[in-house]
Write an enzyme that holds these catalytic residues in place. Sequence first.
Site, PDB file in Angstrom:
ATOM      1  CB  CYS A   3       7.762 -36.496 -21.016  1.00 39.85           C
ATOM      2  SG  CYS A   3       8.321 -35.762 -19.456  1.00 39.85           S
TER       3      CYS A   3
ATOM      4  CG  ASN B 146      13.824 -30.625 -17.920  1.00 43.05           C
ATOM      5  OD1 ASN B 146      12.697 -30.943 -17.551  1.00 43.05           O
ATOM      6  ND2 ASN B 146      14.268 -30.898 -19.138  1.00 43.05           N
TER       7      ASN B 146
ATOM      8  CG  ASN C 135      10.832 -34.393 -25.008  1.00 40.72           C
ATOM      9  OD1 ASN C 135      11.477 -33.648 -24.287  1.00 40.72           O
ATOM     10  ND2 ASN C 135       9.532 -34.600 -24.838  1.00 40.72           N
TER      11      ASN C 135
ATOM     12  CB  CYS D 277      44.271 -23.848 -34.165  1.00 38.07           C
ATOM     13  SG  CYS D 277      45.074 -22.225 -34.288  1.00 38.07           S
TER      14      CYS D 277
ATOM     15  CB  CYS E 147      46.353 -29.498 -36.540  1.00 35.31           C
ATOM     16  SG  CYS E 147      46.033 -29.519 -38.328  1.00 35.31           S
TER      17      CYS E 147
END
Length: 493
Positions: A236, A175, A300, A479, A475
């Site tokens: 932010c 975003n 954040n 699977c 493995c």
Amino acid sequence: MKLNIYEEANRCLLCEDAPCTKACATGDPARAIRAIRFDNHKPALRWVNDCTDADLERAEQACIHPGGPVRIKEMLSSIGPDDVGLEWFTVEGEGLKVKGPSLNIDFCGIPCENPFFLASSAVCTNYEMVARAFDAGWAGVFYKTICLQEIREVSPRFDAKHSNGIHGDFYGFRNMEQLSENPVEMDFDILRRLKQDYPSKVVIASIMGQTEEEWMRLARMAEAAGCDAVELNFSCPQMKHKGMGSDVGQSPELVKTYTACVKSAVKIPVIPKMTPNITHIAEPAAACVEAGADAISAINTIKSVTMTAEAEVAGQRTISGYSGRAVRPIALRHVLELAQSIPQTELSGIGGIETWRDALEFIQLGCGNVQVCTAVMQYGYRIIDDLTLGLQRYMAKRGITQLQQLVGEQLPKFLNPDHLDRETIVFPKIDRERCIGCGRCYVSCMDGGHQAIVFDPATRQPRIVGTKCVGCHLCRLVCPTGAIGVTKRINKK
């Protein structure tokens, strides 16, 4: 082959006003499927207790999935009896009447009815949205960040990463959204009304200033509006204004200064929010604690780039924040570092939480509450039902009566790599009844492991060579049918 109920539930579109339920007169198959999708498959049958095979067949016929109807009848008939007593909760319409353990917990001295909060984001940008979330059962909100600068958003502002090009359910979300676009006075009036109308809910203002004076002014406005606490957004990743956002969060000196000035301005708890876009998250967090922070929020969004042409803004691109279930292990790593570095500080966990098990992981690493954003953007406020249901059932099965008992309980298991046991081994084991002979384990072990699996083309059966196997378990992870399990831990030869 036996139906994988989780794979089939993941095909469900999670429709609004679901056609399958409308076609079923005696139950709510859509709600039952949603319970499976969000990791509550055992109690799912409570919503279809009275349904006949004919009811479920009608529901399946009404399914609008473009790839063919979800196999509702087969999926629900594959579920065994609930291992938590039938008396534990009852279905009343679309809701639940729960008699299980209480999810009450205190955070920064504030009583919370459960640990589930809306994260500061697009999911809580006005009064009506938050009110609906509170009515649905969310305990509180970290309201979308308020600042004094003018915010003008771009279009489009979102992008997502889907599996195999399938739209609708994304594992990663990017975003470019910034802060609240509302006038400052409007936002604080919204917060005032929310606290007035929902006094038992926890209302926290998220703020971001550019100077000490702005931080103090916004914090005082939050306190005057009746907010229970204030979150300081130091994190932010896409702010256009200098001296704001994650650039601040990378500086221990700046976050310490701003935390101290806010603490001097208000009496309500102060909760700095940390950025993951840093090598050592504990350094700025510790500086905040030295300045008097009452708790820490983390994390954040993570700075990222996606290359989808449809997400361009007038032919241009930028770095922005990444969230969703893909980031959860990274968020947990940061939370662990915080819990280990500042052990007496309360934590609020954020990052990729969709199910109650996701939330539990944050709580077991020391978080007193968790914040949810991307999952709400995908699935709506309604996921709170399965978040609370699953956590209560988990507590009931373990005999735990107080949520606080779970906070930080897994921390003692985390050691430095040099302290881990290197003298024992756990070998993988193949379940022949579940193995379909695809050979995926062989391919991965040969090209990415230790060449410890042989594959017989005639019988299409893999075999583990014990003298070569190092117990890495690649493995088991590749699977597709879950046919490879584990044996007991033994000493290495």
